[in-house]
Design a protein around this motif. Structure first.
Motif, short mmCIF file in Angstrom:
data_model
loop_
_atom_site.label_atom_id
_atom_site.label_comp_id
_atom_site.label_asym_id
_atom_site.label_seq_id
_atom_site.Cartn_x
_atom_site.Cartn_y
_atom_site.Cartn_z
N GLU A 240 127.13 104.78 95.53
CA GLU A 240 127.26 104.60 94.13
C GLU A 240 127.56 106.01 93.39
O GLU A 240 127.54 106.88 94.22
CB GLU A 240 125.66 104.26 93.39
CG GLU A 240 125.03 103.19 93.97
CD GLU A 240 125.95 101.87 93.85
OE1 GLU A 240 126.52 101.68 92.73
OE2 GLU A 240 125.62 101.04 94.70
N GLN A 241 128.41 105.78 92.43
CA GLN A 241 128.68 107.04 91.68
C GLN A 241 127.70 107.57 90.70
O GLN A 241 127.41 107.30 89.47
CB GLN A 241 129.89 106.63 90.72
CG GLN A 241 130.60 108.10 90.20
CD GLN A 241 131.50 107.74 88.91
OE1 GLN A 241 132.56 108.52 89.17
NE2 GLN A 241 131.42 106.75 88.24
N PHE A 242 126.76 108.06 91.44
CA PHE A 242 125.54 108.57 90.93
C PHE A 242 125.42 109.93 91.15
O PHE A 242 125.79 110.75 92.17
CB PHE A 242 124.27 108.00 91.65
CG PHE A 242 124.08 106.65 91.38
CD1 PHE A 242 124.60 105.75 90.24
CD2 PHE A 242 122.75 105.83 91.85
CE1 PHE A 242 124.37 104.53 90.04
CE2 PHE A 242 122.34 104.67 91.45
CZ PHE A 242 123.10 104.12 90.76
N GLY A 267 128.19 112.70 80.29
CA GLY A 267 127.46 113.97 80.55
C GLY A 267 126.97 114.08 81.97
O GLY A 267 125.66 114.88 82.13
N LYS A 268 127.46 113.36 82.97
CA LYS A 268 126.60 113.24 84.24
C LYS A 268 126.60 114.69 84.93
O LYS A 268 125.62 115.07 85.48
CB LYS A 268 127.19 112.27 85.11
CG LYS A 268 126.83 112.07 86.52
CD LYS A 268 127.41 110.83 87.29
CE LYS A 268 128.60 110.53 87.33
NZ LYS A 268 129.58 111.08 88.38
N THR A 269 127.76 115.30 84.98
CA THR A 269 127.65 116.46 85.51
C THR A 269 126.97 117.68 85.08
O THR A 269 126.39 118.55 85.55
CB THR A 269 129.08 117.31 85.88
OG1 THR A 269 130.08 116.31 86.60
CG2 THR A 269 129.35 118.65 86.57
N ASP A 291 126.77 115.73 91.95
CA ASP A 291 127.01 115.38 90.66
C ASP A 291 127.79 114.05 90.30
O ASP A 291 128.13 113.53 89.57
CB ASP A 291 127.79 116.55 89.73
CG ASP A 291 129.38 116.49 90.50
OD1 ASP A 291 129.48 116.10 91.71
OD2 ASP A 291 130.19 116.72 89.63
N ASP A 292 128.21 113.32 91.80
CA ASP A 292 128.97 112.37 91.77
C ASP A 292 128.93 110.98 92.56
O ASP A 292 129.32 110.09 92.35
CB ASP A 292 130.65 112.86 91.91
CG ASP A 292 131.42 111.71 91.34
OD1 ASP A 292 131.30 111.43 90.16
OD2 ASP A 292 132.39 111.62 91.85
N ILE A 293 128.33 111.65 93.52
CA ILE A 293 128.20 110.25 94.64
C ILE A 293 126.63 110.15 95.45
O ILE A 293 126.33 111.29 95.90
CB ILE A 293 129.03 110.26 95.64
CG1 ILE A 293 130.57 110.24 95.07
CG2 ILE A 293 128.90 109.09 96.66
CD1 ILE A 293 131.62 110.12 96.04
MN MN Z 1 133.31 110.53 89.47
#
Ligand code: MN
Ligand code: OXD
Length: 613
Positions: A240-242, A267-269, A291-293
Motif C-alpha cells: 500500500e501507498q502508506f 501531508g503524508k510525508t 513515508d510512502d510504502i
Molecule cells: Mn507516493
C-alpha cells in the motif's frame, strides 16, 4: 555491441537467469556498454555525473539535477498494467493485454540505448531476511546514470541480493529506457511514452522518461503495482501507498505503530516525519519508518499484522518543506547526506538550492539563481516574473539513514506490529479531525471512499471528492472488488485487529478560510487519542460515521485552538454527510464484485445518518 558476459563476470554476478535477462535486453536496446552497480559505486558514479554535467554540486556532499522540461511527473494516462487475463481489468489499472503491450514496448526500446551504458542495478525492496523477501528482489536495467544514483538511495543495491536468491529466477525484471526525450510528444495525441507493468510475468517495461516516479522502478512500479499484484496472487500480503510511524509513551514504555494512506498533497510525508509538540515531547516520541510504502502481512506466530517499509530512502516533494512544516526533512537533506535534488531552483555561484515554501519569500539577491528550467531569474521575461522558481513536483532524494528520528528497529526484517490504520483526506468541511472505526468492513469501506478535494469544485460539482481508494488509485494493479476482498481476507485473518481511523487536518472556516486545526506536530494529539481509545482509556462519542473524541479527551496541552474551532472539528454535519453518501454510492457502483460486507457497511452508515437526521 556490449560484451555482456565479460561485464557480468567482472562484477561476479553468477545468477544464470539474470545473465540471460541482461543479455536479451542489452541486445534489444543496443546498449554500448554494460556496468553492474553496487552501493560501493556511488562515489564513482557521482564523480562521473559531475564531470559530464548531468548533476551539479549543491554544497558539501549534495547534488542537483534538472530534468527535461516536459518530463517532471508521473503520467497516469501512459501507465498500464498488463496481464494475460482480461479478468484482471479494473476501473483504475488501465489494463491491457500483455500480448499487445510487450511487442509494443520492445519495438519502442529496440536500439534506443545505442551508444549508451546500460546500468544493471540488482536491488532488494525489503530489509534482507524479511519473510516477504521472495517478492522483493529485482534487477533494474537503466540507460541513465542519474537513475542508477537514485536507485542506490531508494533501494538496497548490490549483486549479493540477486546471487543469494533461494529461487534464482524469482526477481522482478525491470527495464528502463529513457528514449529521445525531445521527440516523444509528451502530453500530445502522439505521445510515445509507455510505463507498463506486466504483472503476471513480473516484468516492468518503462519507456520515455527519466523522472523518478517513472524511472526508479523499484519504488512505485515494483514496490506498489507489482507487489500489490504479488500480494493478491499469493494471498500473502498487502502493498500500500502508506506511511509508517512508531509512537513511544516514555512513561509506560509502550510502543505503538500506525500506518496509513493519504492522497497526494494531504501531508503524508510531513506526518511520517513528525516530531512531538514541545509540551508533549517529555512523554512521547515519534519514530519514522517510512513515508510512502508499507507491505503488510499477518505473522502466523502471534496473529498480529506486521508492516515493513520496503524502501531504503525518501523521494520527497520539496515544495513547502520548511522548518515549520517538516524540520525532520530539512535535517535529512543537510550537507554531507548525499542528497540529490531535482528541479528545485539552483544558484550557480553559491551552489545553494531553494524551492517555494523553503522560506516565506525567495532570496532577495537573485544573482546566480536559475529556476528549475535553467533560466536565470534575472533574465526571465516579464510575463514569467511570478512563475515558481522550483517545479511544484521538485524532489529531494535521501536515504532513510539520514532521517534523524529513524526508528532504531527500522531494519528489522520481520517488520513492526500494527495497532492502527488511518486514512486521511483533504476536506475543507464535513470530515472531523478524527473518527475511529472499530469494524473491519467499515474500515476498509472508509479506505475505499478516501478522497481529496481536487479541481471538481472548479468544474461545478461542489463538495465532490476525487476518490482515491486507500490512496492507491494511480497504483492499482488488479480489480477494486478483488482488492477489497483481499483486504478483508488478509486483515480479517489477524487474531489481533487494528483500529481504523479517518483523519482530516484541513477543515476551514467557511467565512474567512482559516484552518481550524493547527496541524503538523499537533497531529500527534488525535493519534494519541486513537491509541487510548484502542486501549480502552478513552470512550469518545459514537456518531453515524465513527467514534469521535469527547472534547476533554484530546490532550491539548500547549496547543492553540479556539473552543469554537474545536467544536466544529469534533462534530458531524449530517446533511453534508448525506450528500457525500450519494457520491460514494456512485463511486462504489463502478467496482464489480465488491464484497457484500462493503455494501453492508455503506448501507449501515447511510441508515445511521438518516436516523440521526
Ligand atoms: Mn507516493
Ligand atoms: C508518488 C511518489 O508519486 O511517491 O506518489 O513519488
Amino acid at each position: 555491441m556490449a560484451d555482456v558476459d565479460a561485464a557480468l563476470g567482472r562484477a561476479g554476478l553468477r545468477n544464470g537467469h539474470v545473465r540471460e535477462y541482461v543479455r536479451y535486453w542489452a541486445e534489444l536496446t543496443g546498449a554500448a556498454r554494460i556496468e553492474v552497480i553496487s552501493v560501493s559505486d556511488d562515489a564513482r558514479l557521482i564523480g562521473e555525473g559531475l564531470a559530464e554535467g548531468e548533476i551539479l554540486p549543491a554544497g558539501e556532499g549534495r547534488y542537483y539535477s534538472r530534468s527535461y522540461v516536459k518530463d517532471t511527473a508521473r503520467s497516469e494516462e501512459r501507465t498500464v498494467v498488463a496481464t494475460g487475463n482480461p479478468a484482471d481489468k479494473g476501473v483504475y489499472n488501465n489494463w491491457r493485454p500483455a500480448s499487445e503491450m510487450r511487442p509494443l514496448l520492445e519495438e519502442r526500446m529496440r536500439g534506443a540505448s545505442a551508444g549508451k551504458t546500460m546500468y544493471v542495478v540488482p536491488y532488494l525492496m525489503a530489509p534482507a531476511g524479511s519473510p516477504l523477501e521472495r517478492y522483493a528482489a529485482g534487477v533494474e536495467l537503466t540507460d541513465c546514470r542519474t537513475v542508477a544514483l537514485h536507485m542506490i538511495r531508494m533501494a538496497r543495491v548490490g549483486v549479493d541480493y540477486i546471487d543469494s536468491l533461494a529461487d534464482q529466477n524469482s526477481f522482478v525484471r525491470a527495464v528502463h529506457v529513457t528514449g529521445d526525450l525531445g521527440k516523444l510528444g509528451q502530453g500530445t495525441p502522439g505521445d510515445q511514452r509507455y510505463f507498463v507493468t506486466i504483472a503476471d510475468e513480473r516484468t516492468i517495461l518503462h519507456f520515455g522518461s527519466s523522472y523518478g516516479g517513472n524511472a526508479l522502478l523499484g519504488k512505485i512500479a515494483h514496490g506498489l503495482r507489482q507487489a500489490a499484484y504479488d500480494g493478491w496472487a499469493s494471498g500473502e500480503f498487502l502493498a500500500e501507498q502508506f506511511m509508517l510511524i512508531g509512537i513511544t509513551d516514555k512513561l509506560t514504555g509502550k510502543r505503538y505503530h500506525i500506518c496509513g494512506g493519504f492522497p497526494s498533497a494531504s501531508g503524508k510525508t510531513n506526518l511520517a516525519m513528525m516530531v512531538a509538540p514541545g509540551a508533549l515531547s517529555g512523554r512521547y516520541r515519534v519514530d519514522f519508518y517510512g513515508d510512502d510504502i508499507a507491505w503488510l502481512r499477518v505473522n502466523p506466530d502471534d496473529g498480529k499484522i506486521y508492516a515493513i517499509n520496503p524502501e531504503f530512502g525518501v523521494f520527497g516533494v520539496a515544495k513547502d518543506t520548511s522548518e515549520v512544516t517538516n524540520p525532520t526533512a530539512l535535517a535529512s537533506v543537510a550537507p554531507a547526506t548525499g542528497t540529490l535534488f531535482t528541479n528545485v531552483a539552483y544558484n550557480d555561484d553559491t551552489q545553494q538550492v531553494w524551492w517555494e515554501g523553503r522560506t516565506p519569500v525567495p532570496p532577495a539577491d537573485v544573482s546566480g539563481w536559475r529556476d528549475w528550467t535553467g533560466t536565470l531569474i534575472s533574465e526571465r521575461p516579464a510575463e514569467d516574473a511570478g512563475a515558481p522558481w522550483a517545479h511544484p513536483n521538485s524532489r529531494f532524494t535521501t536515504t532513510l539513514a539520514n532521517v534523524p528520528n529513524l526508528a532504531p528497529d527500522s531494519g528489522d526484517p520481520k517488520g513492526v506490529p500494527i495497532d492502527a490504520i488511518i486514512f486521511g483526506g483533504r476536506a475543507r468541511d464535513r470530515e472531523p479531525l478524527i473518527r475511529a472505526i472499530t469494524d473491519l468492513a467499515e474500515g476498509v469501506y472508509d479506505g475505499l471512499t478516501l478522497g481529496a478535494e481536487a479541481t471538481f469544485a472548479a468544474e461545478g460539482v461542489e463538495g465532490l471528492l476525487r476518490y482515491d481508494p486507500m490512496s492507491m488509485r494511480p497504483f492499482m494493479s488488479y480489480p477494486e472488488g478483488a482488492y477489497a476482498a483481499h483486504w478483508l481476507k488478509v486483515i480479517g485473518s489477524a487474531a489481533s485487529q487494528p483500529i481504523f481511523a479517518h483523519v482530516n487536518w484541513f477543515q476551514r472556516d467557511p467565512d474567512d478560510g482559516h484552518y481550524l486545526w493547527p496541524g503538523y506536530r499537533d497531529n500527534l494529539r488525535p493519534l494519541l487519542w486513537l491509541l487510548r481509545l484502542k486501549e480502552g482509556e478513552a470512550r469518545g462519542r459514537q456518531t453515524p460515521v465513527g467514534i469521535i473524541p469527547a472534547r476533554d479527551e484530546l490532550n491539548l496541552d500547549g496547543a492553540t485552538i479556539t473552543p469554537e474551532d474545536l467544536e466544529t472539528i469534533l462534530s458531524i454535519n449530517t446533511p453534508r454527510w448525506q450528500q457525500e453518501m450519494k457520491y460514494r454510492e456512485q463511486h462504489l457502483e463502478q467496482f464489480t464484485g465488491l464484497p457484500q460486507g462493503i455494501w453492508q457497511a455503506h448501507r449501515r452508515v447511510a441508515a445511521a445518518l438518516d436516523a440521526a437526521d
